[in-house]
Each structure stands twice: as structure tokens, then as C-alpha cells.
Write a protein that holds these residues in place. Sequence first.
Motif, PDB file in Angstrom:
ATOM      1  N   MET A   1       0.573  -1.131   0.042  1.00 47.66           N
ATOM      2  CA  MET A   1      -0.046   0.088  -0.011  1.00 47.66           C
ATOM      3  C   MET A   1       0.834   1.187   0.003  1.00 47.66           C
ATOM      4  SD  MET A   1      -3.070  -0.939  -0.063  1.00 47.66           S
ATOM      5  CE  MET A   1      -4.113  -2.386   0.376  1.00 47.66           C
ATOM      6  N   PRO A   2       0.296   2.548  -0.579  1.00 51.02           N
ATOM      7  CA  PRO A   2       1.268   3.457  -0.693  1.00 51.02           C
ATOM      8  C   PRO A   2       1.457   4.275   0.772  1.00 51.02           C
ATOM      9  CG  PRO A   2      -1.049   4.113  -1.169  1.00 51.02           C
ATOM     10  CD  PRO A   2      -0.915   2.756  -1.108  1.00 51.02           C
ATOM     11  N   LYS A   3       2.548   4.804   1.082  1.00 50.62           N
ATOM     12  CA  LYS A   3       2.862   5.356   2.176  1.00 50.62           C
ATOM     13  C   LYS A   3       1.809   6.303   2.928  1.00 50.62           C
ATOM     14  CE  LYS A   3       7.739   4.900   2.491  1.00 50.62           C
ATOM     15  NZ  LYS A   3       9.204   5.501   2.436  1.00 50.62           N
ATOM     16  N   SER A   4       1.382   6.532   4.155  1.00 55.04           N
ATOM     17  CA  SER A   4       0.640   7.592   4.208  1.00 55.04           C
ATOM     18  C   SER A   4       0.868   8.943   3.867  1.00 55.04           C
ATOM     19  CB  SER A   4       0.360   7.903   5.994  1.00 55.04           C
ATOM     20  OG  SER A   4      -0.324   8.997   6.457  1.00 55.04           O
ATOM     21  N   GLY A   5      -0.059   9.511   3.048  1.00 55.15           N
ATOM     22  CA  GLY A   5       0.107  10.813   2.427  1.00 55.15           C
ATOM     23  C   GLY A   5       0.621  10.777   1.204  1.00 55.15           C
ATOM     24  N   GLN A   6       1.025   9.681   0.532  1.00 53.45           N
ATOM     25  CA  GLN A   6       1.225   9.433  -0.821  1.00 53.45           C
ATOM     26  C   GLN A   6       0.204   9.226  -1.682  1.00 53.45           C
ATOM     27  OE1 GLN A   6       4.676   6.527  -1.051  1.00 53.45           O
ATOM     28  NE2 GLN A   6       5.954   8.299  -1.311  1.00 53.45           N
ATOM     29  N   ALA A   7       0.138   9.717  -2.915  1.00 54.39           N
ATOM     30  CA  ALA A   7      -0.742   9.254  -3.854  1.00 54.39           C
ATOM     31  C   ALA A   7      -0.984   7.818  -4.282  1.00 54.39           C
ATOM     32  CB  ALA A   7      -0.749  10.406  -5.222  1.00 54.39           C
ATOM     33  N   ARG A   8      -2.059   7.256  -4.550  1.00 54.08           N
ATOM     34  CA  ARG A   8      -2.012   6.044  -5.010  1.00 54.08           C
ATOM     35  C   ARG A   8      -1.449   5.466  -6.285  1.00 54.08           C
ATOM     36  NH1 ARG A   8      -7.378   2.210  -3.681  1.00 54.08           N
ATOM     37  NH2 ARG A   8      -6.471   0.289  -4.194  1.00 54.08           N
ATOM     38  N   VAL A   9      -0.916   4.524  -6.719  1.00 56.07           N
ATOM     39  CA  VAL A   9      -0.851   3.997  -7.964  1.00 56.07           C
ATOM     40  C   VAL A   9      -1.714   3.194  -8.561  1.00 56.07           C
ATOM     41  CG1 VAL A   9       1.052   2.756  -9.206  1.00 56.07           C
ATOM     42  CG2 VAL A   9       1.806   4.188  -7.404  1.00 56.07           C
ATOM     43  N   LEU A  10      -2.187   3.745  -9.768  1.00 59.53           N
ATOM     44  CA  LEU A  10      -3.139   2.844 -10.386  1.00 59.53           C
ATOM     45  C   LEU A  10      -2.728   1.922 -11.314  1.00 59.53           C
ATOM     46  CD1 LEU A  10      -4.684   5.724  -9.220  1.00 59.53           C
ATOM     47  CD2 LEU A  10      -5.929   5.630 -11.267  1.00 59.53           C
ATOM     48  N   THR A  11      -3.624   1.034 -11.219  1.00 58.93           N
ATOM     49  CA  THR A  11      -3.427  -0.324 -12.261  1.00 58.93           C
ATOM     50  C   THR A  11      -3.908   0.154 -13.621  1.00 58.93           C
ATOM     51  OG1 THR A  11      -5.626  -1.293 -11.940  1.00 58.93           O
ATOM     52  CG2 THR A  11      -3.586  -2.080 -10.656  1.00 58.93           C
ATOM     53  N   ALA A  12      -3.609  -0.755 -14.434  1.00 55.49           N
ATOM     54  CA  ALA A  12      -4.088  -0.578 -16.085  1.00 55.49           C
ATOM     55  C   ALA A  12      -5.597  -0.083 -16.102  1.00 55.49           C
ATOM     56  CB  ALA A  12      -3.385  -1.383 -16.946  1.00 55.49           C
TER      57      ALA A  12
ATOM     58  N   GLU B   1      -7.293  20.014  -7.156  1.00 54.23           N
ATOM     59  CA  GLU B   1      -8.641  19.685  -6.688  1.00 54.23           C
ATOM     60  C   GLU B   1      -9.616  19.150  -7.831  1.00 54.23           C
ATOM     61  OE1 GLU B   1      -9.834  19.699  -3.566  1.00 54.23           O
ATOM     62  OE2 GLU B   1      -7.833  20.087  -3.206  1.00 54.23           O
ATOM     63  N   HIS B   2      -9.445  19.823  -8.921  1.00 49.65           N
ATOM     64  CA  HIS B   2     -10.127  19.196 -10.004  1.00 49.65           C
ATOM     65  C   HIS B   2      -9.592  17.719 -10.438  1.00 49.65           C
ATOM     66  CE1 HIS B   2     -12.720  19.182 -13.619  1.00 49.65           C
ATOM     67  NE2 HIS B   2     -11.442  18.830 -14.245  1.00 49.65           N
ATOM     68  N   MET B   3      -8.548  17.517 -10.477  1.00 48.73           N
ATOM     69  CA  MET B   3      -7.985  16.055 -10.744  1.00 48.73           C
ATOM     70  C   MET B   3      -8.298  15.285  -9.446  1.00 48.73           C
ATOM     71  SD  MET B   3      -4.220  17.352 -12.291  1.00 48.73           S
ATOM     72  CE  MET B   3      -3.674  15.744 -12.650  1.00 48.73           C
ATOM     73  N   LYS B   4      -8.370  15.571  -8.419  1.00 44.65           N
ATOM     74  CA  LYS B   4      -8.645  14.791  -7.236  1.00 44.65           C
ATOM     75  C   LYS B   4     -10.393  14.428  -7.634  1.00 44.65           C
ATOM     76  CE  LYS B   4      -8.895  14.502  -2.301  1.00 44.65           C
ATOM     77  NZ  LYS B   4      -8.631  14.946  -1.006  1.00 44.65           N
ATOM     78  N   LEU B   5     -11.164  15.472  -7.845  1.00 46.54           N
ATOM     79  CA  LEU B   5     -12.333  15.190  -8.062  1.00 46.54           C
ATOM     80  C   LEU B   5     -12.696  14.068  -9.286  1.00 46.54           C
ATOM     81  CD1 LEU B   5     -15.406  16.358  -7.751  1.00 46.54           C
ATOM     82  CD2 LEU B   5     -15.014  17.659  -9.764  1.00 46.54           C
ATOM     83  N   ILE B   6     -11.955  14.177 -10.268  1.00 46.37           N
ATOM     84  CA  ILE B   6     -12.112  13.133 -11.618  1.00 46.37           C
ATOM     85  C   ILE B   6     -11.595  11.499 -10.650  1.00 46.37           C
ATOM     86  CG2 ILE B   6     -11.212  12.371 -13.205  1.00 46.37           C
ATOM     87  CD1 ILE B   6     -10.649  15.310 -14.269  1.00 46.37           C
TER      88      ILE B   6
ATOM     89  N   GLU C   1      -9.725   4.826  -3.928  1.00 46.29           N
ATOM     90  CA  GLU C   1      -9.290   5.761  -2.776  1.00 46.29           C
ATOM     91  C   GLU C   1      -7.992   6.047  -2.839  1.00 46.29           C
ATOM     92  OE1 GLU C   1      -9.667   2.665   0.223  1.00 46.29           O
ATOM     93  OE2 GLU C   1     -11.830   2.155  -0.012  1.00 46.29           O
ATOM     94  N   LYS C   2      -7.721   6.861  -2.106  1.00 49.54           N
ATOM     95  CA  LYS C   2      -6.233   7.603  -1.846  1.00 49.54           C
ATOM     96  C   LYS C   2      -5.683   7.931  -3.172  1.00 49.54           C
ATOM     97  CE  LYS C   2      -4.892   5.116   2.183  1.00 49.54           C
ATOM     98  NZ  LYS C   2      -3.509   4.227   2.728  1.00 49.54           N
ATOM     99  N   ALA C   3      -6.448   8.294  -4.172  1.00 53.91           N
ATOM    100  CA  ALA C   3      -6.224   8.705  -5.407  1.00 53.91           C
ATOM    101  C   ALA C   3      -6.265  10.348  -5.258  1.00 53.91           C
ATOM    102  CB  ALA C   3      -7.077   8.340  -6.585  1.00 53.91           C
ATOM    103  N   SER C   4      -5.126  11.108  -6.013  1.00 54.51           N
ATOM    104  CA  SER C   4      -5.038  12.304  -5.811  1.00 54.51           C
ATOM    105  C   SER C   4      -4.378  12.782  -7.464  1.00 54.51           C
ATOM    106  CB  SER C   4      -4.170  12.930  -4.696  1.00 54.51           C
ATOM    107  OG  SER C   4      -2.870  12.565  -4.893  1.00 54.51           O
ATOM    108  N   SER C   5      -4.176  14.210  -7.638  1.00 55.04           N
ATOM    109  CA  SER C   5      -3.614  14.559  -8.679  1.00 55.04           C
ATOM    110  C   SER C   5      -2.122  14.181  -9.047  1.00 55.04           C
ATOM    111  CB  SER C   5      -3.689  16.250  -8.488  1.00 55.04           C
ATOM    112  OG  SER C   5      -2.732  16.521  -7.560  1.00 55.04           O
ATOM    113  N   HIS C   6      -1.621  13.580  -8.019  1.00 55.62           N
ATOM    114  CA  HIS C   6      -0.248  13.183  -8.184  1.00 55.62           C
ATOM    115  C   HIS C   6      -0.210  11.679  -8.558  1.00 55.62           C
ATOM    116  CE1 HIS C   6       3.772  14.509  -7.519  1.00 55.62           C
ATOM    117  NE2 HIS C   6       4.236  13.537  -6.919  1.00 55.62           N
TER     118      HIS C   6
END
Length: 258
Positions: free
Chosen positions: A1-12, A187-192, A200-205
Motif C-alpha cells: 500500500m502507498p505510504k501515508s500521504g502518498q498518492a495511490r498508484v493505479l493499475t491499468a 482539486e479538479h484532478m482529485k475530483l475526477i 481510494e487515496k487517489a489524487s492529482s499526483h
Amino acid sequence: MPKSGQARVLTAEQQDYVFDVIQHHRHPEKNTAIMQISFKLGLRAQEIALLQVKEVAKLNATGTDFKLLEVMSLPAAYTKGADAMGRSKSQYQRKTVSFDVSSFNQVIRQVEKLARAGATVNPEDYYPPVRKHKGKSRDLPLVDRALREALINYLRLRTDESGTLKPSSPLFITQKSGPYSPNTLQEHMKLILHNWSGIEKASSHSGRRTLITNIIHKQKKSVKVAQKIAGHVNPSTTLIYEEPPEEEISEALNGIQK
């Protein structure tokens, strides 16, 4: 799992789902182009917000048509939301001060002398200089087919709606036809990713982390290649992405014999 505060790495599969979800909301052309840049080039949200049309396309003399470039040249000034074009106006407020031992001892001696002389001592006069981040310019080939298609569709829509574009026009604009601030685009990318797609835990990063992680783990490219794409000044920053992605950890845990 990603470290606390890190954006999630997405699968294909998760990436495909994000782009499918985008088609069911307003402004699919713009949002697809934004997320394609994030996942295929690894740009920070701040860098995407500062992009101008000239970074991805060459306009004709009247600004009514364009040709997509083969390589995006990202200026160093865009890195980490630099105050490029006066559009990113974040202010730095100092909260901590660090000294090495010898420098600290020197400051104490200077303060002692001033105190004996009855002079006023202003602590800020003794703060060490702020180390300003220096971004790196980088050239990023626009080779991915889905990325190129998204940019062409979005720019074609922009020219159809506005009639003309200028090289210095912001690449992405808000509903009010103004440029995005880095914070607003974050914020817009996090919304998407988080709200629309429910990841979960996905963000602009997440797009950036996903790309760099895949380059190192799946493509088995060198850290030097990943560093160049990411625009990291220090390779130690890129080494953070050498951690196994979430799907590899899940596979390992799922394979444990009972």
C-alpha cells in the motif's frame, strides 16, 4: 500500500476506468487531455496548470488551426508551481530554522555581543537563507497515441469555440474561460479520480506516481531515465518510486500458503 500521504498508484484497469468515467461527465475532451498528460507524461498538477498552447502545438498564422508538436519542451519555471507568468502566487511562510553546530555557535556569540552593548536583537536577521527550489527543464516526446488523440480533440474543440488561439494562451481553461491555478487544478484532478471514479487515496499526483513506478518496475528502465522524465533535480527523489507498486504487494499477499 502507498505510504501515508502518498498518492495511490493505479493499475491499468483503474486507468481505463477513469477515462471511461470522464466520458459521462461535462467537458470530456478537456478532462481526458488533462489526465492523459498526467498518466502519460507524469507532469505535476502545477505544471499542467501553467502549460500554454505553444508547449504542445504550433498554430498557423491566423491562430485558427494547429499542428501537434512531436516533443513538449517544459520550461524549468513551471516546475512545482513556480511563479511563471505571474499565475502561481503561492507565498512561502517560514516555520522552522535549521543551523549546523558551528553556524549556531557563531550566531550565539554575535547575539551575546549585541546584548552586552544594549542593542536590539531581531531574530530574523540571523536566519539562514532560504534554499530555493530550482526546477529542471525537460523535453518530453509526445509519442503515445491516446495522448496525441486527446490533445488534438481538445485543441480542435478550443479553436471551434473561440475561433482563434494564441501561442501564449493557457492550454487548459476553467468554465469561466480563465487559466487554472495550480491549487484549483489539483482539486479538479482529485475530483475526477477520487469522487467520480471512486478510487481510494487517489489524487492529482497519482498519474505521475503511476508513470514513474511503471517505468522503473514494469519497463525496468534505469533510475536515470525515470529521473529525466520526472524532472527531479536529485536522483534520490526518484528512488522513492523504487518501492513495489500496490498490485505487486497484493499479489504477494494473495499467494501466501495457508
